[in-house]
Design a protein around this motif. Structure first.
Motif, mmCIF file in Angstrom:
data_model
loop_
_atom_site.group_PDB
_atom_site.id
_atom_site.type_symbol
_atom_site.label_atom_id
_atom_site.label_comp_id
_atom_site.label_asym_id
_atom_site.label_seq_id
_atom_site.Cartn_x
_atom_site.Cartn_y
_atom_site.Cartn_z
ATOM 1 N N PRO B 151 0.806 -1.232 0.000
ATOM 2 C CA PRO B 151 0.000 0.000 0.000
ATOM 3 C C PRO B 151 0.838 1.280 0.000
ATOM 4 O O PRO B 151 0.453 2.260 -0.636
ATOM 5 N N ASP B 152 1.981 1.262 0.702
ATOM 6 C CA ASP B 152 2.771 2.505 0.740
ATOM 7 C C ASP B 152 3.345 2.841 -0.635
ATOM 8 O O ASP B 152 3.419 4.007 -1.025
ATOM 9 N N GLN B 153 3.699 1.820 -1.403
ATOM 10 C CA GLN B 153 4.211 2.076 -2.756
ATOM 11 C C GLN B 153 3.084 2.542 -3.680
ATOM 12 O O GLN B 153 3.257 3.479 -4.463
ATOM 13 N N ARG B 154 1.939 1.884 -3.555
ATOM 14 C CA ARG B 154 0.811 2.263 -4.417
ATOM 15 C C ARG B 154 0.378 3.697 -4.133
ATOM 16 O O ARG B 154 0.127 4.488 -5.049
ATOM 17 N N MET B 155 0.310 4.027 -2.853
ATOM 18 C CA MET B 155 -0.107 5.370 -2.459
ATOM 19 C C MET B 155 0.844 6.426 -3.025
ATOM 20 O O MET B 155 0.413 7.436 -3.584
ATOM 21 N N ALA B 156 2.144 6.188 -2.894
ATOM 22 C CA ALA B 156 3.128 7.162 -3.382
ATOM 23 C C ALA B 156 3.015 7.333 -4.892
ATOM 24 O O ALA B 156 3.052 8.457 -5.415
ATOM 25 N N ILE B 157 2.835 6.228 -5.602
ATOM 26 C CA ILE B 157 2.736 6.293 -7.065
ATOM 27 C C ILE B 157 1.464 7.036 -7.485
ATOM 28 O O ILE B 157 1.490 7.917 -8.354
ATOM 29 N N GLU B 158 0.344 6.700 -6.861
ATOM 30 C CA GLU B 158 -0.913 7.343 -7.263
ATOM 31 C C GLU B 158 -0.936 8.822 -6.878
ATOM 32 O O GLU B 158 -1.477 9.650 -7.616
ATOM 33 N N LEU B 159 -0.351 9.143 -5.747
ATOM 34 C CA LEU B 159 -0.282 10.570 -5.383
ATOM 35 C C LEU B 159 0.551 11.336 -6.397
ATOM 36 O O LEU B 159 0.204 12.440 -6.800
ATOM 37 N N ALA B 160 1.666 10.738 -6.816
ATOM 38 C CA ALA B 160 2.538 11.418 -7.787
ATOM 39 C C ALA B 160 1.820 11.604 -9.111
ATOM 40 O O ALA B 160 1.885 12.674 -9.720
ATOM 41 N N PHE B 161 1.095 10.592 -9.553
ATOM 42 C CA PHE B 161 0.500 10.675 -10.884
ATOM 43 C C PHE B 161 -0.793 11.486 -10.895
ATOM 44 O O PHE B 161 -0.963 12.383 -11.720
ATOM 45 N N PHE B 162 -1.716 11.172 -9.994
ATOM 46 C CA PHE B 162 -3.043 11.776 -10.104
ATOM 47 C C PHE B 162 -3.172 13.136 -9.431
ATOM 48 O O PHE B 162 -4.076 13.901 -9.758
ATOM 49 N N THR B 163 -2.329 13.446 -8.461
ATOM 50 C CA THR B 163 -2.485 14.747 -7.796
ATOM 51 C C THR B 163 -1.401 15.731 -8.201
ATOM 52 O O THR B 163 -1.517 16.906 -7.909
ATOM 53 N N GLY B 164 -0.356 15.251 -8.873
ATOM 54 C CA GLY B 164 0.697 16.158 -9.306
ATOM 55 C C GLY B 164 1.563 16.652 -8.170
ATOM 56 O O GLY B 164 2.344 17.590 -8.340
ATOM 57 N N LEU B 165 1.440 16.045 -7.006
ATOM 58 C CA LEU B 165 2.325 16.436 -5.901
ATOM 59 C C LEU B 165 3.763 16.049 -6.267
ATOM 60 O O LEU B 165 3.994 14.997 -6.863
ATOM 61 N N SER B 166 4.707 16.914 -5.900
ATOM 62 C CA SER B 166 6.108 16.566 -6.138
ATOM 63 C C SER B 166 6.502 15.482 -5.133
ATOM 64 O O SER B 166 5.798 15.251 -4.140
ATOM 65 N N GLN B 167 7.636 14.868 -5.386
ATOM 66 C CA GLN B 167 8.085 13.828 -4.454
ATOM 67 C C GLN B 167 8.322 14.443 -3.065
ATOM 68 O O GLN B 167 8.062 13.800 -2.047
ATOM 69 N N SER B 168 8.787 15.701 -3.042
ATOM 70 C CA SER B 168 8.991 16.381 -1.754
ATOM 71 C C SER B 168 7.659 16.597 -1.042
ATOM 72 O O SER B 168 7.539 16.413 0.180
ATOM 73 N N ASP B 169 6.630 17.003 -1.839
ATOM 74 C CA ASP B 169 5.294 17.212 -1.249
ATOM 75 C C ASP B 169 4.753 15.909 -0.675
ATOM 76 O O ASP B 169 4.124 15.888 0.396
ATOM 77 N N ILE B 170 4.959 14.833 -1.417
ATOM 78 C CA ILE B 170 4.457 13.531 -0.954
ATOM 79 C C ILE B 170 5.167 13.144 0.343
ATOM 80 O O ILE B 170 4.538 12.648 1.293
ATOM 81 N N ALA B 171 6.488 13.406 0.380
ATOM 82 C CA ALA B 171 7.249 13.074 1.586
ATOM 83 C C ALA B 171 6.698 13.839 2.787
ATOM 84 O O ALA B 171 6.501 13.279 3.871
ATOM 85 N N GLU B 172 6.396 15.117 2.554
ATOM 86 C CA GLU B 172 5.874 15.950 3.639
ATOM 87 C C GLU B 172 4.495 15.464 4.064
ATOM 88 O O GLU B 172 4.188 15.346 5.242
ATOM 89 N N ARG B 173 3.689 15.173 3.074
ATOM 90 C CA ARG B 173 2.320 14.750 3.347
ATOM 91 C C ARG B 173 2.273 13.428 4.119
ATOM 92 O O ARG B 173 1.470 13.263 5.040
ATOM 93 N N LEU B 174 3.123 12.510 3.709
ATOM 94 C CA LEU B 174 3.119 11.189 4.357
ATOM 95 C C LEU B 174 4.084 11.130 5.541
ATOM 96 O O LEU B 174 4.252 10.074 6.153
ATOM 97 N N GLN B 175 4.734 12.282 5.796
ATOM 98 C CA GLN B 175 5.671 12.379 6.932
ATOM 99 C C GLN B 175 6.731 11.288 6.851
ATOM 100 O O GLN B 175 6.958 10.532 7.804
ATOM 101 N N GLN B 176 7.338 11.228 5.671
ATOM 102 C CA GLN B 176 8.413 10.272 5.439
ATOM 103 C C GLN B 176 9.592 11.026 4.820
ATOM 104 O O GLN B 176 9.403 12.050 4.154
ATOM 105 N N PRO B 177 10.818 10.525 5.001
ATOM 106 C CA PRO B 177 11.957 11.167 4.345
ATOM 107 C C PRO B 177 11.813 11.110 2.823
ATOM 108 O O PRO B 177 11.242 10.147 2.285
#
Lengths: 273, 200
Positions: B151-177
């Motif tokens: 699930p963590d991989q799927r979530m990161a991939i779908e957030l990147a593709f469908f919401t246009g969040l940058s990898q940095s934004d995703i990291a911040e959102r999911l509170q991960q490095p």
């Protein structure tokens, strides 16, 4: 062998998540590295598969017609020879009015063929308007009060409400900041729908009264009285007591039972445009 | 489900990339029939992507129209070295939809909704655009492969593709490095490539 850092870039690139200089640098590497290119091709296919997991929706047939009409107006030079259909004579003379003229001509042909009766046309237009209004009011009625403002913004953005005046009325009471209302007014049909959330119920000897502010008249026009349910909500159809030319603003006052001829402005609880 | 082996029979018709290459050449030549063929084949997929990103049909239709005009007027921008025609069209659609999304004040709200959709997508059973484009059997295989991802991989991939969040934004959102997010996206994408090898 592609290292992990490059694989990360390839994955991000395939997802469209590489921007600016990083993207340009990666594309430069891509052009000279066949192995990397093969990886990106495969990852792009993964992305395409991911995209295809979105719920399947079909665009309306009208969009297809709109697109084809537009490309017929923007055909590249020399393209006419490859066209498998004759080019309309109007298309050889460029001009901003052409798409509209073609659309109008098509509409006239369609109208002539299908709508032979003026009465039927009027009836269909009225029904379409009513269905549209019902759809909008149903959408608003379903909306939670916290989302009402957003729903109105969305409706205003859409072409669906081109014929309607949608006003958002905010609370004028400091003690009731969550009260909100929406008025959907159809000027052509001279009626509307009013939806309220979180407005305090009144004692039995009083009514809320809706007013329409039309610059044509020196004072607000009476649009009827209403009560809210125990939760402070209501959805009411309304009509104005006088013909409305422009419903610029709406307001709600507290009046005696049955309503008043002129609003008690000191008891105004909601207003907006 | 791990290590799904997809029979070649479910794979893309080997002639398809060639067909796409021929199609884009004909579109570049201004051949209307080629454009119509492209529209009829890909508009459900592109419209579905736009609608998923934007969360509403009306704007998605506007995006589809814009994209189709890009295909017609700027087909020269497509570089086959950088991906397939359909991948390019999907990328153009996604980017145009995201441009609109960013222009709206409700971006954050829609991103939230998209994130919820991303989280729920494994549990829903809607017909997908893949089903329209490639048939039910292959679409089901693609869906299974996505669900088989952690699930963590799927979530990161779908957030990147469908919401246009940058990898940095995703990291911040999911509170991960940031490095963790990059690794999740890399691992997830490579794993999908491996699992879908025959079906892509």
């Amino acid at each position: 062998m592609i290292d992990e850092a490059m694989q990360e870039q390839a994955a991000a690139y395939a997802l469209g998540a590489l921007d600016g200089p990083e993207r340009q640098a990666f594309e430069a590497a891509l052009r000279v590295d066949p192995e990397l290119r093969a990886l990106v091709h495969e990852l792009s296919s993964v992305t395409e598969a991911l995209a295809g997991m979105a719920p399947a929706l079909q665009p309306s047939a009208a969009i297809r017609e709109r697109v084809l009409l537009e490309i017929d107006q923007r055909r590249p030079t020399g393209a006419a020879a490859a066209h498998n259909l004759p080019v309309p004579a109007a298309a050889v003379t460029p001009g901003p009015w052409i798409p509209w003229a073609v659309a109008a001509a098509l509409a006239l042909v369609a109208a002539g063929a299908v709508w032979q009766s003026a009465g039927l046309r009027t009836q269909l237009a009225a029904q379409a308007s009513r269905i549209n209004e019902l759809t909008i009011s149903a959408e608003l009625a379903r909306t939670e009060s916290s989302d009402l403002r957003l729903t109105v913004a969305k409706l205003r953005e859409s072409n669906r409400v081109a014929n309607f005046r949608i006003a958002l009325l905010d609370s004028l009471l400091a003690a009731a900041p969550k009260t909100i209302a929406v008025s959907v007014w159809d000027n052509e049909r001279q009626d509307g729908v009013f939806i309220v959330r979180n407005l305090s119920p009144l004692p039995s000897d009083k009514d809320y009264q809706l007013w329409i502010i039309d610059p044509k008249y020196p004072s607000p026009v009476d649009a009827g009285v209403f009560q809210v349910d125990a939760k402070g909500n209501v959805r009411a159809d309304f009509r104005a007591k006088l013909p409305i030319q422009a419903a610029n603003q709406f307001a709600v006052t507290i009046e005696r039972k049955g309503g008043a001829a002129v609003p008690n402005t000191k008891a105004m609880v909601l207003a907006g445009s | 489900m791990k290590g799904i082996a997809y029979p070649r029979a479910f794979g893309r018709n080997v002639a398809e990339p060639d067909q796409d290459a021929a199609l884009i050449e004909r579109i570049r030549g201004g051949e209307r029939a080629a454009f119509v063929a492209f529209y009829d084949r890909y508009s459900p997929l592109l419209f579905s992507v736009a609608a998923r990103v934007l969360g509403e049909r009306k704007e998605a239709e506007d995006v589809l129209q814009e994209v189709m005009l890009v295909i017609w007027n700027k087909s020269g921008d497509y570089d086959p070295q950088l991906g397939t025609l359909s991948s390019w069209a999907v990328a153009v659609t996604r980017n145009k939809a995201l441009d609109r999304l960013r222009a709206r004040t409700r971006r954050l709200r829609l991103i939230e909704e998209a994130a919820v959709l991303a989280a729920d997508s494994g549990a829903t059973s809607y017909p997908s655009a893949n089903e329209i484009l490639h048939g039910r059997e292959r679409a089901e295989l693609l869906r299974e492969a996505m669900q088989a991802l952690p699930p963590d991989q799927r979530m990161a991939i779908e957030l990147a593709f469908f919401t246009g969040l940058s990898q940095s934004d995703i990291a911040e959102r999911l509170q991960q490095p940031l490095g963790t997010i990059k690794a999740r996206i890399r691992r997830g994408m490579l794993r999908l490539r491996e699992q879908l090898g025959g079906a892509l």
